[in-house]
Design an enzyme around this catalytic site. Structure first.
Site, PDB file in Angstrom:
ATOM      1  N   CYS A   1       0.744  -1.187  -0.117  1.00 32.09           N
ATOM      2  CA  CYS A   1       0.041   0.091  -0.063  1.00 32.09           C
ATOM      3  C   CYS A   1       0.583   1.290   0.029  1.00 32.09           C
ATOM      4  O   CYS A   1       1.661   1.238   0.948  1.00 32.09           O
ATOM      5  CB  CYS A   1      -0.958  -0.081   1.262  1.00 32.09           C
ATOM      6  SG  CYS A   1      -1.774   1.421   1.630  1.00 32.09           S
TER       7      CYS A   1
ATOM      8  N   CYS B   1       0.389   3.540   3.097  1.00 33.35           N
ATOM      9  CA  CYS B   1       0.814   3.166   4.197  1.00 33.35           C
ATOM     10  C   CYS B   1       2.511   3.300   4.194  1.00 33.35           C
ATOM     11  O   CYS B   1       2.964   3.823   5.224  1.00 33.35           O
ATOM     12  CB  CYS B   1       0.664   1.525   4.216  1.00 33.35           C
ATOM     13  SG  CYS B   1      -0.890   1.291   4.066  1.00 33.35           S
TER      14      CYS B   1
ATOM     15  N   CYS C   1      -6.242  22.227   2.434  1.00 36.02           N
ATOM     16  CA  CYS C   1      -6.237  23.009   3.796  1.00 36.02           C
ATOM     17  C   CYS C   1      -4.832  23.118   4.191  1.00 36.02           C
ATOM     18  O   CYS C   1      -4.416  24.270   4.512  1.00 36.02           O
ATOM     19  CB  CYS C   1      -7.145  22.129   4.691  1.00 36.02           C
ATOM     20  SG  CYS C   1      -8.700  22.060   4.049  1.00 36.02           S
TER      21      CYS C   1
END
Length: 412
Positions: A50, A53, A173
């Protein structure tokens, strides 16, 4: 051979020391040993293949180093390998999945906040009441809103308020945050122009976000003074663009440094009177001062009235002490503005005075500049009319004129 063996052993020992990790590897044989006991535990369910990950791994190592191991467990399990059964047991459907297990409980709480170190540390600290070894970041410059104080601040009819509705996990953000924080610092001394931020993904704040139709992050809205119907902010997200927007909508004159711009405190009509006053003959000046006083009486804006009074004060000082007072006062204020210890309100006051004083010599400077231009024009005309045989002498004269004009410009 013995030396080589010793060296290899030493290198292995160093490598083992360097690679030591405070993140505990879990599987079905040791899970209950670390989770559900007297220590709370944060467990990452990951897969070796992943990408998310892999990106999280260095941060997760830092997180484990940030807390004492005898008080908090920071662990992980390969939920696509040795921990597959654990992943199934706790309903893991994607990677990475992070779950919090309170002390004495094997019933986890899903972690849904950001994957940056600050977010992870903040969560563990909040849930465990254990302080981390990481020095906390400085408090945010932007005013922090939540469901309990939103109406008191954003809907205050005496304030202009810019609100950024954000989420901790939102990449956009995070990218915007440094610029937004700088803008908040720049406007910190503006009592009626507030730069604020709300975690709109927090459960208690979601009703507020829904009320103002926040559907994505960041959503930025401006709540103007008086009429509190919000305006969607659709400009750019750079520091300069935020500042330009706020100056326009709040009637302020801030720069990125937090200082006032060259236009702060200036009143166009009084600027004209000030420059006329300074270039007028002495008997004419009292009449111009009277006009300035009369104009101030027509002003209704309190801020404009305060700065306008300084125009009159400066005129009175010139009448009393002469034109040299302006130059001396400008030098004095410039020295004070360079001081690093002045309070923001004092800096603002001095900057406004400096801006106003600059209006007094404008007309004289313009007249001198125009005179210099005429001087150069006359010289050029004379050069064209001069006989060819004296051209060299005229060229020298023109060079001298050019040098004189440059000197006048520099003096201005």
């Amino acid at each position: 051979m013995r030396f080589a063996y010793t060296l290899s052993a030493s290198l292995l020992a160093v490598a083992s020391f360097v690679s030591a990790s405070n993140v505990i590897d879990l599987d079905t044989t040791n899970f209950d040993q670390y989770v559900g006991g007297d220590r709370p535990a944060l467990v990452e369910f990951y897969a070796p293949w992943c990408g998310h990950c892999k990106n999280l791994a260095p941060t997760y190592e830092q997180l484990a180093d940030a807390f004492p191991t005898d008080k908090v467990v920071i662990a992980k399990t390969d939920a696509d390998g040795v921990g597959r059964e654990l992943g199934s047991r706790f309903g893991v459907q994607g990677f990475p999945t992070i779950k919090w297990f309170p002390a004495g409980s094997s019933q986890p709480v899903d972690y849904n906040s950001g994957r940056d170190l600050d977010s992870l540390v903040g969560f563990v600290t909040k849930e465990s009441a254990v302080k981390s070894k990481i020095k906390p970041p400085p408090p945010p410059a932007a005013v922090q809103l939540d469901a309990t104080n939103f109406d008191d601040i954003a809907l205050d009819e005496n304030k202009n308020v810019l609100v950024a509705f954000t989420a901790p996990w939102c990449g956009h953000c995070k990218n915007m945050k440094p610029a937004y924080e700088k803008v908040a610092k720049a406007f910190a001394s503006e009592a009626d122009c507030v730069v604020a931020q709300m975690d709109a993904d927090d459960a208690q704040n979601k009703p507020v976000a829904s009320k103002y139709d926040v559907r994505s992050f960041p959503t930025i809205k401006f709540f103007p003074k008086g009429n509190k119907e919000p305006i969607m902010y659709s400009s750019g997200r750079t520091e300069e663009q935020f500042i330009e927007y706020l100056n326009e909508h709040c009637g302020t004159h801030r720069t990125a440094t937090g200082l006032l711009s060259e236009t702060a405190g200036k009143v166009l009509t009084l600027d004209t009177l000030a420059s006329t006053f300074f270039s007028a003959k002495l008997p004419e000046r009292p009449d111009i001062l009277t006009k300035a006083r009369e104009y101030i009486g027509t002003l209704t804006d309190k801020k404009a009235n305060v700065s306008a009074e300084y125009y009159v004060k400066a005129m009175e000082r010139v009448l009393e002490k002469g034109e040299g007072w302006v130059v001396k006062e400008q030098a004095r204020i410039a020295g004070l503005l360079a001081s690093p210890s002045l309070a923001p309100t004092k800096l603002d006051e001095l900057k406004v005075k400096a801006n106003i004083l600059s209006a007094f010599a404008v007309k004289k400077a313009e007249e001198a500049y125009e005179a210099a231009g005429e001087y150069l024009g006359d010289a050029a005309k004379a050069a064209k009319q001069a006989p060819y045989q004296v051209k060299d002498g005229v060229d020298q004269f023109a060079d001298a004129v050019q040098e004189k004009v440059q000197q006048i410009k520099e003096e201005l």
